[in-house]
Design a protein around this motif. Structure first.
Motif, PDB file in Angstrom:
ATOM      1  N   THR A   5       0.794  -1.283   0.227  1.00  0.00           N
ATOM      2  CA  THR A   5       0.249  -0.153   0.114  1.00  0.00           C
ATOM      3  C   THR A   5       0.856   1.501  -0.102  1.00  0.00           C
ATOM      4  N   HIS A   6       0.854   2.234  -0.721  1.00  0.00           N
ATOM      5  CA  HIS A   6       1.104   3.417  -1.411  1.00  0.00           C
ATOM      6  C   HIS A   6       0.582   4.468  -0.627  1.00  0.00           C
ATOM      7  N   PHE A   7       0.951   5.598   0.628  1.00  0.00           N
ATOM      8  CA  PHE A   7       0.602   6.029   1.378  1.00  0.00           C
ATOM      9  C   PHE A   7       1.828   7.546   0.667  1.00  0.00           C
ATOM     10  N   VAL A   8       0.768   8.542   0.795  1.00  0.00           N
ATOM     11  CA  VAL A   8       1.331  10.180   0.432  1.00  0.00           C
ATOM     12  C   VAL A   8       1.078  10.798   1.326  1.00  0.00           C
ATOM     13  N   ALA A   9       2.351  11.373   2.644  1.00  0.00           N
ATOM     14  CA  ALA A   9       2.065  12.011   3.924  1.00  0.00           C
ATOM     15  C   ALA A   9       2.824  13.070   3.769  1.00  0.00           C
ATOM     16  N   TYR A  10       2.273  14.362   4.147  1.00  0.00           N
ATOM     17  CA  TYR A  10       2.968  15.627   4.050  1.00  0.00           C
ATOM     18  C   TYR A  10       3.412  16.205   5.645  1.00  0.00           C
ATOM     19  N   GLU A  11       4.760  16.869   5.498  1.00  0.00           N
ATOM     20  CA  GLU A  11       4.958  16.992   6.869  1.00  0.00           C
ATOM     21  C   GLU A  11       3.882  17.621   8.272  1.00  0.00           C
ATOM     22  N   ASN A  12       3.182  18.033   7.563  1.00  0.00           N
ATOM     23  CA  ASN A  12       2.157  19.503   8.540  1.00  0.00           C
ATOM     24  C   ASN A  12       1.454  17.522   8.678  1.00  0.00           C
ATOM     25  N   ASP A  13       1.370  16.423   7.950  1.00  0.00           N
ATOM     26  CA  ASP A  13       0.256  15.364   8.541  1.00  0.00           C
ATOM     27  C   ASP A  13       0.728  15.114   9.680  1.00  0.00           C
ATOM     28  N   ALA A  14       0.459  15.088  11.267  1.00  0.00           N
ATOM     29  CA  ALA A  14       0.629  15.075  12.622  1.00  0.00           C
ATOM     30  C   ALA A  14       0.624  13.749  12.344  1.00  0.00           C
ATOM     31  N   ASP A  15      -1.028  13.055  12.412  1.00  0.00           N
ATOM     32  CA  ASP A  15      -1.156  12.345  12.924  1.00  0.00           C
ATOM     33  C   ASP A  15      -1.472  10.487  11.507  1.00  0.00           C
ATOM     34  N   PHE A  16      -0.434  10.482  11.195  1.00  0.00           N
ATOM     35  CA  PHE A  16       0.005  10.273   9.998  1.00  0.00           C
ATOM     36  C   PHE A  16       0.451   8.928  10.574  1.00  0.00           C
ATOM     37  N   THR A  42      12.883   6.470   0.602  1.00  0.00           N
ATOM     38  CA  THR A  42      14.290   7.007   0.547  1.00  0.00           C
ATOM     39  C   THR A  42      15.001   8.169  -0.206  1.00  0.00           C
ATOM     40  N   ASP A  43      13.664   8.427  -1.098  1.00  0.00           N
ATOM     41  CA  ASP A  43      14.142   9.505  -2.436  1.00  0.00           C
ATOM     42  C   ASP A  43      12.862   9.837  -2.489  1.00  0.00           C
ATOM     43  N   ASP A  44      11.818  10.455  -1.629  1.00  0.00           N
ATOM     44  CA  ASP A  44      10.335  11.132  -1.586  1.00  0.00           C
ATOM     45  C   ASP A  44      10.173  11.298   0.041  1.00  0.00           C
ATOM     46  N   THR A  45      10.201  11.985   0.899  1.00  0.00           N
ATOM     47  CA  THR A  45       9.587  11.901   2.241  1.00  0.00           C
ATOM     48  C   THR A  45       8.775  12.322   2.014  1.00  0.00           C
ATOM     49  N   SER A  46       7.978  12.360   1.432  1.00  0.00           N
ATOM     50  CA  SER A  46       5.618  12.446   1.927  1.00  0.00           C
ATOM     51  C   SER A  46       5.539  11.218   1.211  1.00  0.00           C
ATOM     52  N   ALA A  47       6.729  10.633   0.654  1.00  0.00           N
ATOM     53  CA  ALA A  47       6.073   9.098   0.295  1.00  0.00           C
ATOM     54  C   ALA A  47       6.018   8.197   1.344  1.00  0.00           C
ATOM     55  N   TRP A  48       4.886   7.124   1.817  1.00  0.00           N
ATOM     56  CA  TRP A  48       5.132   6.141   2.877  1.00  0.00           C
ATOM     57  C   TRP A  48       4.744   4.166   2.003  1.00  0.00           C
ATOM     58  N   LEU A  49       5.548   3.379   2.277  1.00  0.00           N
ATOM     59  CA  LEU A  49       4.621   2.721   1.913  1.00  0.00           C
ATOM     60  C   LEU A  49       4.513   1.385   3.451  1.00  0.00           C
ATOM     61  N   GLN A  50       3.824   0.268   2.609  1.00  0.00           N
ATOM     62  CA  GLN A  50       2.948  -0.465   4.096  1.00  0.00           C
ATOM     63  C   GLN A  50       3.219  -1.682   3.311  1.00  0.00           C
ATOM     64  N   PRO A  51       4.084  -2.641   3.136  1.00  0.00           N
ATOM     65  CA  PRO A  51       4.610  -4.055   2.502  1.00  0.00           C
ATOM     66  C   PRO A  51       3.714  -4.775   3.272  1.00  0.00           C
ATOM     67  N   SER A  52       2.911  -5.942   3.101  1.00  0.00           N
ATOM     68  CA  SER A  52       2.549  -6.985   4.644  1.00  0.00           C
ATOM     69  C   SER A  52       2.382  -7.974   3.513  1.00  0.00           C
ATOM     70  N   SER A  53       2.603  -9.244   3.795  1.00  0.00           N
ATOM     71  CA  SER A  53       2.995 -10.416   3.452  1.00  0.00           C
ATOM     72  C   SER A  53       1.811 -11.588   4.090  1.00  0.00           C
ATOM     73  N   PHE A  54       0.688 -11.907   2.748  1.00  0.00           N
ATOM     74  CA  PHE A  54      -0.224 -13.420   3.470  1.00  0.00           C
ATOM     75  C   PHE A  54       0.371 -14.952   3.259  1.00  0.00           C
ATOM     76  N   GLU A  55      -0.672 -15.389   3.634  1.00  0.00           N
ATOM     77  CA  GLU A  55      -0.241 -17.399   3.822  1.00  0.00           C
ATOM     78  C   GLU A  55      -1.009 -17.310   2.888  1.00  0.00           C
ATOM     79  N   GLN A  56      -2.111 -16.914   2.399  1.00  0.00           N
ATOM     80  CA  GLN A  56      -3.186 -16.902   1.410  1.00  0.00           C
ATOM     81  C   GLN A  56      -3.819 -16.163   1.151  1.00  0.00           C
ATOM     82  N   LEU A  57      -4.129 -16.200  -0.128  1.00  0.00           N
ATOM     83  CA  LEU A  57      -5.195 -15.330  -0.714  1.00  0.00           C
ATOM     84  C   LEU A  57      -6.288 -14.554  -0.068  1.00  0.00           C
ATOM     85  N   PRO A  58      -5.820 -12.955   0.558  1.00  0.00           N
ATOM     86  CA  PRO A  58      -7.119 -12.716   1.327  1.00  0.00           C
ATOM     87  C   PRO A  58      -8.531 -12.425   0.561  1.00  0.00           C
TER      88      PRO A  58
END
Length: 81
Positions: A5-16, A42-58
């Protein structure tokens, strides 16, 4: 299976961090969840990633996206990763 999952969170987004933790918890509550995390790009401070692994297809919707239900999120509406 891996979900990213890709998120964009800017510096003023305190509750991200709280919202990202909630999204990770919603995924962790899905059947077959193995592990996940949240990290900043590492190359865009507003970009965040959330990798998740599953044993089966949700549950996948007709649009090919992971289906999250209201009960998974604890708030109204569906969220899709």
């Amino acid at each position: 299976m891996i979900s990213v999952t890709h998120f964009v969170a800017y510096e003023n987004d305190a509750d991200f961090g709280d919202r990202a933790g909630g999204a990770l918890q919603a995924l962790a509550d899905r059947p077959g969840y193995l592990r996940g995390g949240v990290g900043r790009s590492t190359d865009d401070t507003s970009a965040w990633l959330q990798p998740s692994s599953f044993e089966q297809l949700p549950e996948i919707g007709p649009d090919g996206l992971l289906v999250m239900h209201r009960s998974d999120l604890g708030s109204p509406g569906d969220a899709r990763s």
